[in-house]
Structure formats: C-alpha cells, structure tokens
Design a protein around this motif. Structure first.
Motif, PDB file in Angstrom:
ATOM      1  N   ARG A  48      -0.278  36.380 122.028  1.00  0.00           N
ATOM      2  CA  ARG A  48      -0.545  35.237 121.161  1.00  0.00           C
ATOM      3  C   ARG A  48       0.063  33.970 121.741  1.00  0.00           C
ATOM      4  NH1 ARG A  48       0.937  37.661 115.129  1.00  0.00           N
ATOM      5  NH2 ARG A  48      -0.753  39.207 115.020  1.00  0.00           N
ATOM      6  N   ALA A  49      -0.411  32.831 121.234  1.00  0.00           N
ATOM      7  CA  ALA A  49       0.131  31.550 121.671  1.00  0.00           C
ATOM      8  C   ALA A  49       1.634  31.497 121.375  1.00  0.00           C
ATOM      9  CB  ALA A  49      -0.584  30.397 120.958  1.00  0.00           C
ATOM     10  N   GLY A  50       2.402  31.127 122.368  1.00  0.00           N
ATOM     11  CA  GLY A  50       3.843  31.021 122.195  1.00  0.00           C
ATOM     12  C   GLY A  50       4.603  32.289 122.516  1.00  0.00           C
ATOM     13  N   GLU A  51       3.886  33.396 122.759  1.00  0.00           N
ATOM     14  CA  GLU A  51       4.546  34.648 123.092  1.00  0.00           C
ATOM     15  C   GLU A  51       4.746  34.756 124.600  1.00  0.00           C
ATOM     16  OE1 GLU A  51       3.195  37.721 119.553  1.00  0.00           O
ATOM     17  OE2 GLU A  51       2.052  37.680 121.431  1.00  0.00           O
ATOM     18  N   ALA A  52       5.905  35.271 125.010  1.00  0.00           N
ATOM     19  CA  ALA A  52       6.192  35.416 126.433  1.00  0.00           C
ATOM     20  C   ALA A  52       5.491  36.623 127.028  1.00  0.00           C
ATOM     21  CB  ALA A  52       7.705  35.524 126.652  1.00  0.00           C
TER      22      ALA A  52
END
Length: 211
Positions: A48-52
């Motif tokens: 997801r967006a923002g996940e490393a």
C-alpha cells in the motif's frame, strides 16, 4: 487468508527426472488417489501507499485428500480453522467464532486450486477449466502453470511445483495481486484414506450458515 485459497485446495506424481511439468501432472492424476501432508501458507498482500514492504501472514496445519472429490485442511496456527469437502458440501469451520459455513461443493469450487485437488484421474478433466502449460524447471522442481479459462473469477494464476512423487509448492495469485504460497512437507502418498474420513458434523452449538 483461507478464502483466497478457496476462491482462488495439490499435486503429486510419479515421473522421471527428465519429465516436464505436464507429464508430471498427468502421472500424478493417474497414479495418486489420496495423500496426506503438512503445510505452511504465506499470504502476501500488495504494498500500500506509504508502506515500506508488503504485508504477509503465515499459517500452518495438516492436509489430506481423496480423489475424486474429497479434501480437508486443518489449520492449527495461528488460529484453528477447518475446511472440508465431503463430496457434496464444502464446510468452513471457524473455531474462534464457533461458526460453520456450508456451501454446495459443486458451486463453491469451480476454477480454483481446490478444483484441481478434487479432479478425477485424468489431465483432460482439468483442461475445461484451466489452460495448462509446463514452465521451466526451478529450484529442483517441475512446474505447471494453470490459468483459469473463466476470466470473471478472482483467481489469476496457479503455479504448481512438483518433486518426484510429492507436491512441493502451490503458488496462487489473485486478480488484485494478493499471493498465497503453500509449501508441503512430510508427504504420504496413497495412505489408505476412505470417504468416511472426510465426514464433517457441525459442533454442538455452532452457528451454521448456508449462503
């Protein structure tokens, strides 16, 4: 996690070291009528967006099947859950919720990995639901790629890795990019299972849902 496996339940074969994946699959379907094994399943969701890095969940348990239409998955970790196909009904028992979901097996399986498990002893029985092709050998395994012919389903691709007379890996990918990889161990071919071994009775007091 378990619904991906169902909506997206194993192969074994006797084949030579030079055989390709389709030959291995054909031999498995003809020669192995039942099996029992342990499994570990890792489900990885798209990043997801923002996940490393992608999120993943791991579970494990025991598995067995009897052709042409019976199988059982007993998940033991991290949460107990049972999935049973008895030839007529597909049962899903969630122990924590004390809830049983029962569906007509014929309607619930369709073009899924579970349909591959429940297939009759001929490769032609699968070709109506899947496009099958051999893939290059990798990690010492023979591979088959099974693509559902029905494009409206959730399942995009199943990759099956076989080693001699064992199913080693079942790699499932859905249309949203979620991936479920099952690795099998302690495989026992043709252990003498009977149809009655797959009988399931909802526990007393459990809620039974029939969608």
């Amino acid at each position: 996690m378990k619904r991906l496996f169902l909506s997206a339940a194993l192969f074994l074969s006797g084949f030579s070291a030079q055989a390709d994946g389709l030959q291995a699959l054909d031999a498995f379907l003809r020669e192995v009528g039942s099996a029992r094994a342990s499994f570990t399943q890792v489900v990885t969701s798209p990043t997801r967006a923002g996940e490393a890095k992608p999120r993943s969940k791991t579970s494990s348990g025991r598995f067995e099947f009897l052709r042409p239409d019976r199988f059982r998955f007993e998940y033991t970790k991290p949460f107990p859950q049972t999935i049973v196909a008895d030839g007529q009904t597909l049962w899903l028992y969630d122990v924590d919720l004390n809830q049983v979901t029962a569906r007509r097996q014929k309607d619930a399986l369709g073009s899924t990995p579970a349909a591959i498990i429940a297939a009759a002893g001929q490769i032609d029985a699968l070709k109506g639901a899947f496009e099958l092709k051999s893939a290059p050998e990798q990690d010492g395994l023979q591979w088959v790629e099974a693509t559902p012919r029905a494009k409206e389903g959730q399942l995009r691709l199943v990759r099956i890795g076989l080693r001699e007379k064992e199913l080693a890996v079942l790699d499932i990918e859905d249309g949203l990019g979620q991936r479920s990889v099952l690795r099998f161990s302690q495989w026992q071919a043709n252990p003498g299972l009977k149809a009655g071994d797959f009988r399931f009775e909802p526990p007393a007091g459990a809620d039974v849902i029939r969608p």
